[in-house]
Design a protein around this motif. Structure first.
Motif, PDB file in Angstrom:
ATOM      1  N   SER A  26       0.828  -1.617  -0.415  1.00 14.83           N
ATOM      2  CA  SER A  26      -0.253  -0.043  -0.375  1.00 14.83           C
ATOM      3  C   SER A  26       0.484   1.082  -0.066  1.00 14.83           C
ATOM      4  O   SER A  26       1.913   1.024   0.649  1.00 14.83           O
ATOM      5  CB  SER A  26      -0.806  -0.260   1.161  1.00 14.83           C
ATOM      6  OG  SER A  26      -1.953   1.570   1.282  1.00 14.83           O
ATOM      7  N   ARG A 285      -4.144  11.973  -8.775  1.00 13.26           N
ATOM      8  CA  ARG A 285      -5.815  11.797  -9.357  1.00 13.26           C
ATOM      9  C   ARG A 285      -5.479  11.922 -10.998  1.00 13.26           C
ATOM     10  O   ARG A 285      -6.880  12.243 -11.755  1.00 13.26           O
ATOM     11  CB  ARG A 285      -6.783  13.002  -8.939  1.00 13.26           C
ATOM     12  CG  ARG A 285      -6.740  12.818  -7.390  1.00 13.26           C
ATOM     13  CD  ARG A 285      -7.554  14.298  -7.312  1.00 13.26           C
ATOM     14  NE  ARG A 285      -7.842  14.575  -5.757  1.00 13.26           N
ATOM     15  CZ  ARG A 285      -8.779  15.663  -5.471  1.00 13.26           C
ATOM     16  NH1 ARG A 285      -9.411  16.299  -6.242  1.00 13.26           N
ATOM     17  NH2 ARG A 285      -8.809  15.122  -4.001  1.00 13.26           N
ATOM     18  N   THR A 287      -4.595   9.458 -14.461  1.00  9.73           N
ATOM     19  CA  THR A 287      -3.688   7.850 -15.027  1.00  9.73           C
ATOM     20  C   THR A 287      -3.035   8.861 -16.557  1.00  9.73           C
ATOM     21  O   THR A 287      -2.532   9.320 -17.000  1.00  9.73           O
ATOM     22  CB  THR A 287      -5.472   7.044 -15.154  1.00  9.73           C
ATOM     23  OG1 THR A 287      -6.208   7.865 -16.520  1.00  9.73           O
ATOM     24  CG2 THR A 287      -6.007   6.690 -14.240  1.00  9.73           C
ATOM     25  N   GLU A 313       1.174   5.657  -7.710  1.00  6.49           N
ATOM     26  CA  GLU A 313       0.144   4.285  -6.955  1.00  6.49           C
ATOM     27  C   GLU A 313       0.714   3.348  -6.401  1.00  6.49           C
ATOM     28  O   GLU A 313       0.542   2.454  -7.844  1.00  6.49           O
ATOM     29  CB  GLU A 313      -1.299   4.586  -6.716  1.00  6.49           C
ATOM     30  CG  GLU A 313      -2.391   5.443  -6.880  1.00  6.49           C
ATOM     31  CD  GLU A 313      -1.648   6.614  -4.996  1.00  6.49           C
ATOM     32  OE1 GLU A 313      -1.877   5.744  -3.901  1.00  6.49           O
ATOM     33  OE2 GLU A 313      -1.683   7.868  -4.704  1.00  6.49           O
ATOM     34  N   THR A 315      -0.986   0.339  -5.470  1.00  7.04           N
ATOM     35  CA  THR A 315      -1.582  -0.858  -5.737  1.00  7.04           C
ATOM     36  C   THR A 315      -3.235   0.580  -5.902  1.00  7.04           C
ATOM     37  O   THR A 315      -3.612   0.775  -5.030  1.00  7.04           O
ATOM     38  CB  THR A 315      -1.996  -1.379  -4.256  1.00  7.04           C
ATOM     39  OG1 THR A 315      -2.786  -0.804  -3.295  1.00  7.04           O
ATOM     40  CG2 THR A 315      -0.937  -2.216  -4.261  1.00  7.04           C
ATOM     41  N   PRO A 316      -3.254   1.139  -7.207  1.00  9.71           N
ATOM     42  CA  PRO A 316      -4.796   1.290  -7.753  1.00  9.71           C
ATOM     43  C   PRO A 316      -5.772   1.019  -6.728  1.00  9.71           C
ATOM     44  O   PRO A 316      -5.698  -0.054  -7.129  1.00  9.71           O
ATOM     45  CB  PRO A 316      -4.557   2.100  -9.408  1.00  9.71           C
ATOM     46  CG  PRO A 316      -3.223   1.223  -9.459  1.00  9.71           C
ATOM     47  CD  PRO A 316      -2.556   0.819  -8.634  1.00  9.71           C
ATOM     48  N   SER A 317      -6.801   1.540  -7.487  1.00  6.19           N
ATOM     49  CA  SER A 317      -7.640   0.864  -6.036  1.00  6.19           C
ATOM     50  C   SER A 317      -9.225   0.636  -8.026  1.00  6.19           C
ATOM     51  O   SER A 317      -8.128   0.549  -8.549  1.00  6.19           O
ATOM     52  CB  SER A 317      -9.220   2.303  -6.132  1.00  6.19           C
ATOM     53  OG  SER A 317      -9.188   3.604  -7.161  1.00  6.19           O
ATOM     54  N   GLY A 318      -9.301  -0.822  -7.339  1.00  4.32           N
ATOM     55  CA  GLY A 318     -10.074  -1.584  -8.601  1.00  4.32           C
ATOM     56  C   GLY A 318     -10.598  -0.382  -9.296  1.00  4.32           C
ATOM     57  O   GLY A 318     -10.957  -1.254 -10.225  1.00  4.32           O
ATOM     58  N   GLY A 319     -11.147   0.813  -8.656  1.00  5.59           N
ATOM     59  CA  GLY A 319     -12.156   1.798 -10.181  1.00  5.59           C
ATOM     60  C   GLY A 319     -11.275   2.173 -11.134  1.00  5.59           C
ATOM     61  O   GLY A 319     -11.674   2.995 -11.817  1.00  5.59           O
ATOM     62  N   ALA A 320     -10.352   2.288 -11.124  1.00  4.61           N
ATOM     63  CA  ALA A 320      -9.439   2.799 -12.056  1.00  4.61           C
ATOM     64  C   ALA A 320      -9.506   2.387 -13.329  1.00  4.61           C
ATOM     65  O   ALA A 320      -9.664   1.320 -13.819  1.00  4.61           O
ATOM     66  CB  ALA A 320      -7.730   2.490 -11.226  1.00  4.61           C
TER      67      ALA A 320
END
Length: 323
Positions: A26, A285, A287, A313, A315-320
């Motif tokens: 993380s 914020r 990509t 990041e 571990t980017p969030s799963g919604g990226a």
């Protein structure tokens, strides 16, 4: 720094669970730009002809012989003196077979005129030995220490098959007799085709070169063949000499790499978002599109189309999404 040797520094997020911080799963990853040449160890194929022999065209006593293995003889220069007279090393279409002087005509005259002009002594280009050719020849002779000479004979020359010839071995010494037709030096094989046995998979796009010991040679990735102008250097290399001495039983190996390294950063595979056919990383914020040019043991080598960010990041969030 060699790509793949470091993953950068993990910058942990204050609120991340201690267990994840300890595992480096993380937070943010500080990126360190590196040069990457995508080096691959490859086995080469080689087709080699027989060695070539330089022969004396003179009779007498060799009074000086400037020959060392690995040395380069150039057309228009002198390496051998017989009875005190310098013999010019000369590249022609074929060895000179008759004396040439004013009034001579033929293809051998045309070849001589062409080489004189290339050496900086302008001559006619009509295959007829006239006064301009005589003056050009006189200039060449004067440049190597023979004055008042406007003709040329086989005994005045050492024939070279190319404008530059690397010497494999010297067969005579100063003080030895010069005998017309006898060997004086050996050259590397006359012809060779050197290239890749197989083309590695997953290569990063770009022009490539082969490094064989200290020799670096461009390679045509469409054919896998080394550029012809580099063959002489490869043939004279210790690595190739060892290969030929093995009778072809050994392997001729090299490093295949990008001619111009690219700038990359290395990150864990977990930092890369895969969105259909797109790949990206998350910095703040935003990509940022990337190309994963190579991966190994959970690490990805990333090429950015823009400036490499200072951190991403881990571990980017799963919604990226990359789009």
């Amino acid at each position: 720094m060699t790509a793949g040797t470091a993953l950068g520094a993990v910058i942990t997020t204050a609120g991340a669970p201690a267990s994840l911080q300890a595992q480096g799963l993380s937070g943010k990853l500080a990126l360190a730009p590196e040069e990457f040449a995508d080096p691959r160890n490859v086995v080469l194929r080689a087709t080699v002809a027989e060695s070539r022999t330089l022969k004396s065209q003179s009779d007498g006593l060799i009074t000086r012989f400037d020959c060392i293995p690995g040395g380069v003889w150039k057309s228009g220069t002198v390496q051998m003196w017989v009875d005190g007279e310098p013999l010019v090393s000369l590249t022609l279409d074929a060895p000179l077979w008759r004396p040439l002087s004013i009034g001579a005509e033929g293809e051998d005259v045309a070849a001589l005129q062409k080489e004189l002009t290339r050496l900086g002594f302008p001559a006619e280009d009509d295959g007829e030995f006239g006064w301009e050719t005589a003056e050009a020849l006189s200039g060449m002779w004067a440049a190597i220490g023979r004055d008042d000479k406007e003709d040329i004979a086989p005994a005045d020359t050492v024939w070279l098959p190319a404008a530059e010839a690397t010497i494999n071995s010297c067969e005579v010494d100063a003080g030895s007799p010069a005998v017309s037709g006898d060997p004086i030096a050996e050259l590397p094989p006359a012809a060779a085709m050197i290239g890749l046995s197989t083309v590695p998979e997953g290569l990063v796009a770009g022009e490539r070169e082969l490094a064989i010991g200290d020799v670096v040679a461009p390679v045509d990735m469409d054919t896998g063949d080394v550029a012809k102008e580099s063959l002489a250097s490869i043939l004279a290399s210790p690595e190739f000499q060892a290969f030929t001495q093995s009778g072809g039983d050994g392997q001729l190996t090299a490093t295949l790499r990008l001619s111009t390294p690219i700038e990359i950063a290395t990150a864990p595979a977990s930092a890369v978002v895969i969105d259909g056919e797109l790949e990206c990383v998350v910095a703040g914020r935003k990509t940022i599109p990337v190309d994963v040019v190579a991966s190994s043991l959970g690490s990805s080598i990333l090429k950015f189309s823009s400036e490499i960010p200072s951190s991403i990041e881990l571990t980017p969030s799963g919604g990226a999404r990359c789009s």
